[in-house]
Design a protein around this motif. Structure first.
Motif, mmCIF file in Angstrom:
data_model
loop_
_atom_site.group_PDB
_atom_site.id
_atom_site.type_symbol
_atom_site.label_atom_id
_atom_site.label_comp_id
_atom_site.label_asym_id
_atom_site.label_seq_id
_atom_site.Cartn_x
_atom_site.Cartn_y
_atom_site.Cartn_z
ATOM 1 N N LEU A 108 0.849 -1.183 0.000
ATOM 2 C CA LEU A 108 0.000 0.000 0.000
ATOM 3 C C LEU A 108 0.888 1.238 0.000
ATOM 4 C CD1 LEU A 108 -2.715 -1.089 2.620
ATOM 5 C CD2 LEU A 108 -2.673 -1.445 0.138
ATOM 6 N N VAL A 109 0.297 2.392 -0.252
ATOM 7 C CA VAL A 109 1.022 3.658 -0.198
ATOM 8 C C VAL A 109 0.453 4.496 0.937
ATOM 9 C CG1 VAL A 109 1.681 3.690 -2.624
ATOM 10 C CG2 VAL A 109 -0.533 4.629 -1.943
ATOM 11 N N SER A 110 1.150 5.587 1.260
ATOM 12 C CA SER A 110 0.692 6.462 2.341
ATOM 13 C C SER A 110 -0.712 6.976 2.042
ATOM 14 C CB SER A 110 1.651 7.647 2.498
ATOM 15 O OG SER A 110 2.935 7.198 2.853
ATOM 16 N N ALA A 111 -1.557 6.919 3.045
ATOM 17 C CA ALA A 111 -2.954 7.329 2.908
ATOM 18 C C ALA A 111 -3.478 7.659 4.295
ATOM 19 C CB ALA A 111 -3.782 6.198 2.276
ATOM 20 N N PRO A 112 -4.609 8.370 4.375
ATOM 21 C CA PRO A 112 -5.204 8.616 5.691
ATOM 22 C C PRO A 112 -5.477 7.311 6.429
ATOM 23 C CG PRO A 112 -6.238 10.003 4.023
ATOM 24 C CD PRO A 112 -5.346 9.034 3.286
ATOM 25 N N ALA A 113 -5.480 7.381 7.742
ATOM 26 C CA ALA A 113 -5.645 6.181 8.562
ATOM 27 C C ALA A 113 -6.905 5.407 8.192
ATOM 28 C CB ALA A 113 -5.666 6.558 10.042
ATOM 29 N N GLN B 65 4.725 9.225 -3.248
ATOM 30 C CA GLN B 65 3.784 9.172 -2.128
ATOM 31 C C GLN B 65 3.044 10.507 -2.032
ATOM 32 O OE1 GLN B 65 3.478 6.531 0.224
ATOM 33 N NE2 GLN B 65 4.920 5.260 -0.892
ATOM 34 N N ASP B 66 1.804 10.471 -1.611
ATOM 35 C CA ASP B 66 1.005 11.683 -1.461
ATOM 36 C C ASP B 66 1.507 12.461 -0.243
ATOM 37 O OD1 ASP B 66 -0.879 13.662 -1.236
ATOM 38 O OD2 ASP B 66 -2.600 12.315 -1.023
ATOM 39 N N PRO B 67 2.102 13.652 -0.435
ATOM 40 C CA PRO B 67 2.637 14.383 0.727
ATOM 41 C C PRO B 67 1.565 14.742 1.746
ATOM 42 C CG PRO B 67 2.689 15.753 -1.255
ATOM 43 C CD PRO B 67 2.349 14.375 -1.699
ATOM 44 N N ALA B 68 0.316 14.893 1.282
ATOM 45 C CA ALA B 68 -0.770 15.237 2.208
ATOM 46 C C ALA B 68 -1.095 14.089 3.150
ATOM 47 C CB ALA B 68 -2.015 15.634 1.424
ATOM 48 N N TYR C 57 -3.082 5.865 -15.171
ATOM 49 C CA TYR C 57 -3.393 4.952 -14.080
ATOM 50 C C TYR C 57 -3.419 5.720 -12.766
ATOM 51 C CZ TYR C 57 -2.323 1.373 -17.538
ATOM 52 O OH TYR C 57 -2.323 0.602 -18.678
ATOM 53 N N GLN C 58 -3.713 5.012 -11.685
ATOM 54 C CA GLN C 58 -3.686 5.570 -10.340
ATOM 55 C C GLN C 58 -2.653 4.832 -9.498
ATOM 56 O OE1 GLN C 58 -5.878 8.653 -10.660
ATOM 57 N NE2 GLN C 58 -5.776 8.051 -8.499
ATOM 58 N N LEU C 59 -2.049 5.561 -8.586
ATOM 59 C CA LEU C 59 -1.251 4.952 -7.531
ATOM 60 C C LEU C 59 -1.756 5.545 -6.232
ATOM 61 C CD1 LEU C 59 1.028 3.052 -6.697
ATOM 62 C CD2 LEU C 59 2.623 4.963 -6.920
ATOM 63 N N GLY C 60 -2.646 4.818 -5.579
ATOM 64 C CA GLY C 60 -3.338 5.399 -4.436
ATOM 65 C C GLY C 60 -4.204 6.557 -4.893
ATOM 66 N N ALA C 61 -3.991 7.734 -4.281
ATOM 67 C CA ALA C 61 -4.790 8.903 -4.625
ATOM 68 C C ALA C 61 -4.210 9.708 -5.773
ATOM 69 C CB ALA C 61 -4.926 9.806 -3.392
ATOM 70 N N GLY D 277 4.752 3.612 4.255
ATOM 71 C CA GLY D 277 4.296 4.831 4.904
ATOM 72 C C GLY D 277 3.163 4.525 5.853
ATOM 73 N N PRO D 278 2.609 5.590 6.503
ATOM 74 C CA PRO D 278 2.730 7.020 6.156
ATOM 75 C C PRO D 278 3.809 7.777 6.929
ATOM 76 C CG PRO D 278 0.973 6.729 7.737
ATOM 77 C CD PRO D 278 1.540 5.349 7.491
ATOM 78 N N PHE D 279 4.712 7.080 7.621
ATOM 79 C CA PHE D 279 5.703 7.757 8.464
ATOM 80 C C PHE D 279 6.993 7.980 7.674
ATOM 81 C CE2 PHE D 279 3.369 4.644 11.301
ATOM 82 C CZ PHE D 279 2.361 5.537 11.637
ATOM 83 N N LEU D 280 6.901 8.826 6.645
ATOM 84 C CA LEU D 280 7.990 9.035 5.702
ATOM 85 C C LEU D 280 8.417 10.498 5.683
ATOM 86 C CD1 LEU D 280 6.498 6.973 2.726
ATOM 87 C CD2 LEU D 280 7.935 6.142 4.605
ATOM 88 N N SER D 281 9.545 10.745 5.037
ATOM 89 C CA SER D 281 10.048 12.113 4.898
ATOM 90 C C SER D 281 9.334 12.840 3.766
ATOM 91 C CB SER D 281 11.553 12.083 4.617
ATOM 92 O OG SER D 281 12.006 13.338 4.161
ATOM 93 N N ALA D 282 8.797 14.014 4.064
ATOM 94 C CA ALA D 282 8.157 14.819 3.017
ATOM 95 C C ALA D 282 9.169 15.245 1.964
ATOM 96 C CB ALA D 282 7.480 16.038 3.635
#
Length: 385
Positions: free
Chosen positions: A92-97, A134-137, A284-288, A123-128
Motif C-alpha cells: 500500500l502507499v501512504s494514505a489517511p488512517a 507518495q502523497d505528501p498530504a 493509471y492511479q497509484l493510491g490517490a 508509509g505514512p511515516f515518511l520524509s516529506a
C-alpha cells in the motif's frame, strides 16, 4: 517430474531434476543423483527456478492494491503469479488512517487464504522531502498508537518508515513485538542518523532498506547519506537492500556494483510494480495520485511536466532478466529474487527448491521468459507441449 538447468540456493546444476509429491518438493538435485525411475530427456535450454518472492509490489494488469476492489486485487495477484511470482506481498502507499484500515480489511481475507503473503505498508511515516510518488498530504509523523492498530490486524508483514520520523525507535519496537519487518526508506536522514537507526534495530532481527537509492538523497563524497550507510550496513550483514533493478530506477552498473559490494544474500530484488505492469501505456492511479505511463515508465502527473517515477511496470522475472543483463551471475540474481526475500519474510518453506519446500517452480527458457509456473504443486501456467 521436471528436468532442466536447476538454479536455486545460489548455485546452478546444469542437468537437474525436480520432483513433486502433493504440494511439496520431493527431490531437487542432479539428474545423476535421481534413482526413482525413468527420467525425461535432458533439457539444457529449460531453466528450473524457485517460485519468485516479491516483497514490494503495488499491482498489475490494470489494478492496484492501494485502490482497487477485490476482483481487481485478485487479477493483479494472478498476473504476477502467472509470471512466476508465487509469493507476493501487496504494498500500500501512504494514505489517511481510515483508508489504510479499509484496505487492510479488504486484503485480510486474501492473506489468510494464502493468495497474498501479507501486506506492506509503505508509509505514512515518511520524509516529506523524499516522498517520491507518495502523497505528501498523507504523510504524518511517527505515531506508535496508529501503527499498533494497523499491524494488530495480523496481516501486515513489513512497514517502510523514515529513520528520522518521530518516535522511530518506538515504531520499530511495535513492529518487533508483532514480528513485522521494519524497512528504512523514503528518508532524508544523514549517514550518521541512518547508521544509528540500523545499529539500534539490527540486533533484534530482520531489517531492510526500501528500494535503495530511490526516495533518498544521492551518495556524495562528503555526504554519503542513507545510501552509504545502508551499503556499509549490508556489507556487515545488518540489513538487506531492496533494489528495483528494472532498467528504469537504477543504472545497470549500479545494480552490478551493489551485488559486488554486499553479495546476493543481502540484496532483495523487487518489482515495485504498479497497476500498469503487464498492460499498455496510459493513465493509471497509484493510491490517490494520477500516473502517466509512457514507454513503460510510470511518472506522477503534475502541472509542471513529468513528475517523480511512480513505481515500476516490470514483473519480478523481468527484473531478474535485467539483473542478469547487467552482468550479475544468474545464480546470484535468482537468489536475490527468491531465497533472500523469503528470509526477509521469515519464511523457510518458499524461495528455494529442496525436499520439503513448497512446490513452487518457475520454468523459463534460456532468456528467462516464463514458460510454466507451478505453485504448491499445481500448475498456474502449464508448459506447452
Amino acid at each position: 517430474m521436471l528436468r532442466g538447468r536447476l538454479v536455486t540456493g545460489g548455485s546452478v546444476v546444469d542437468d537437474g531434476v525436480v520432483t513433486v509429491v502433493g504440494d511439496r518438493v520431493a527431490y531437487a538435485g542432479p539428474a545423476a543423483g535421481w534413482h526413482g525411475g525413468e527420467l525425461p530427456p535432458p533439457a539444457p535450454d529449460r531453466l528450473l527456478l524457485p517460485g519468485l518472492v516479491d516483497v514490494h509490489c503495488h499491482g498489475a494488469a490494470g489494478h492496484g492494491f492501494p485502490d482497487d476492489d477485490l476482483d481487481g486485487v485478485l487479477a493483479a495477484a494472478a498476473h504476477h503469479r502467472a509470471h512466476g511470482t508465487t509469493t507476493l506481498v501487496a504494498s500500500l502507499v501512504s494514505a489517511p488512517a481510515a483508508v489504510l484500515r479499509d484496505r487492510l480489511a479488504l486484503l485480510a481475507p486474501l492473506v489468510r487464504a494464502g493468495e497474498l503473503a501479507g501486506v506492506h505498508l509503505e508509509g505514512p511515516f515518511l520524509s516529506a522531502a523524499r516522498c517520491g510518488a507518495q502523497d505528501p498530504a498523507a504523510l504524518v509523523p511517527g505515531d506508535p498508537a496508529l501503527l499498533e492498530e494497523l499491524v494488530g490486524t495480523g496481516v501486515v508483514v513489513s512497514v517502510t518508515l523514515a529513520p528520522e520520523t518521530a518516535h522511530a525507535a518506538e515504531l520499530v519496537a511495535v513492529l518487533r513485538a508483532h514480528g513485522v519487518l521494519p524497512s528504512f526508506g523514503h528518508t532524508d536522514a544523514s549517514a550518521a542518523e541512518t547508521t544509528a537507526a540500523v545499529r539500534a534495530a539490527a540486533p533484534d532481527g530482520r531489517l531492510s532498506a526500501t528500494h535503495l537509492f530511490n526516495g533518498m538523497p544521492p551518495l556524495l563524497s562528503r555526504a554519503p547519506g542513507p545510501v552509504g550507510a545502508c551499503l556499509a550496513a549490508a556489507a556487515r550483514g545488518e540489513i538487506v537492500l531492496e533494489l528495483i533493478a528494472d532498467g528504469v530506477h537504477l543504472a545497470p552498473e549500479t545494480v552490478a556494483a551493489v551485488f559486488d559490494l554486499v553479495g546476493p544474500a543481502q540484496v532483495a530484488l523487487v518489482s515495485d510494480a504498479m497497476a500498469a505492469a503487464g498492460v499498455a501505456d496510459g493513465r493509471y492511479q497509484l493510491g490517490a495520485l494520477p500516473v502517466q505511463v509512457a514507454g513503460g515508465v510510470a511518472r506522477l502527473v503534475t502541472g509542471d511536466g513529468p513528475g517523480a517515477i511512480a513505481g515500476g511496470t516490470a514483473r519480478l522475472v523481468d527484473v531478474v532478466r535485467q539483473t542478469v543483463a547487467a552482468g550479475v551471475p544468474l545464480a546470484d540474481a535468482v537468489l536475490a529474487a527468491s531465497g533472500t526475500p523469503a528470509r526477509l519474510l521469515g519464511r523457510d518453506d518458499v524461495g528455494h527448491l529442496a525436499p520439503g519446500a513448497r512446490a513452487d517452480v518457475l520454468v523459463t527458457d534460456r532468456e528467462l521468459h516464463p514458460t510454466g509456473v507451478l505453485r504448491a504443486g499445481r500448475w498456474v501456467r502449464r508448459e506447452e507441449s
